[in-house]
Design a protein around this motif. Structure first.
Motif, PDB file in Angstrom:
ATOM      1  N   GLU A 170     -36.727  26.282  85.373  1.00 40.50           N
ATOM      2  CA  GLU A 170     -37.207  27.628  85.050  1.00 40.50           C
ATOM      3  C   GLU A 170     -36.878  28.010  83.613  1.00 40.50           C
ATOM      4  O   GLU A 170     -37.723  28.555  82.901  1.00 40.50           O
ATOM      5  N   ALA A 171     -35.680  27.683  83.156  1.00 38.36           N
ATOM      6  CA  ALA A 171     -35.259  28.053  81.802  1.00 38.36           C
ATOM      7  C   ALA A 171     -36.000  27.253  80.731  1.00 38.36           C
ATOM      8  O   ALA A 171     -36.204  27.737  79.622  1.00 38.36           O
ATOM      9  N   SER A 172     -36.423  26.031  81.064  1.00 40.77           N
ATOM     10  CA  SER A 172     -37.083  25.170  80.090  1.00 40.77           C
ATOM     11  C   SER A 172     -38.545  25.512  79.895  1.00 40.77           C
ATOM     12  O   SER A 172     -39.167  25.034  78.944  1.00 40.77           O
ATOM     13  N   GLY A 173     -39.113  26.276  80.807  1.00 42.30           N
ATOM     14  CA  GLY A 173     -40.512  26.669  80.673  1.00 42.30           C
ATOM     15  C   GLY A 173     -41.491  25.555  80.973  1.00 42.30           C
ATOM     16  O   GLY A 173     -42.543  25.470  80.342  1.00 42.30           O
ATOM     17  N   HIS A 174     -41.172  24.709  81.919  1.00 39.54           N
ATOM     18  CA  HIS A 174     -42.099  23.638  82.310  1.00 39.54           C
ATOM     19  C   HIS A 174     -43.393  24.243  82.842  1.00 39.54           C
ATOM     20  O   HIS A 174     -43.383  25.272  83.517  1.00 39.54           O
ATOM     21  N   SER A 175     -44.503  23.591  82.539  1.00 39.68           N
ATOM     22  CA  SER A 175     -45.792  24.141  82.949  1.00 39.68           C
ATOM     23  C   SER A 175     -46.112  23.826  84.406  1.00 39.68           C
ATOM     24  O   SER A 175     -46.802  24.587  85.062  1.00 39.68           O
TER      25      SER A 175
END
Length: 63
Positions: free
Chosen positions: A32-37
């Motif tokens: 969630e923190a890494s912003g995975h698509s």
């Protein structure tokens, strides 16, 4: 009494961290923190992937 409960909860979290039982929760937080698509793996997929990676790339571990 509440300090005993807090102490036990802290100890439980510590042991889970050592044993790796909290790995899926940490993975979800990182995802969630890494912003995975894409969507995150399910818990079953996560553990299967983790075991497959450990089997293909063995490192120092107890078992």
């Amino acid at each position: 009494m509440s300090s005993i409960v807090r102490g036990l909860r802290g100890f439980t979290a510590f042991v889970k961290g050592i044993m790796g039982a909290d790995a899926f929760e940490r993975y979800l937080e990182h995802h969630e923190a890494s912003g995975h698509s894409g969507p995150a793996m399910t818990e079953r997929e996560f553990w299967r992937d983790r075991m497959d990676r450990q089997d293909s790339n063995p490192q120092g571990r107890c078992c």
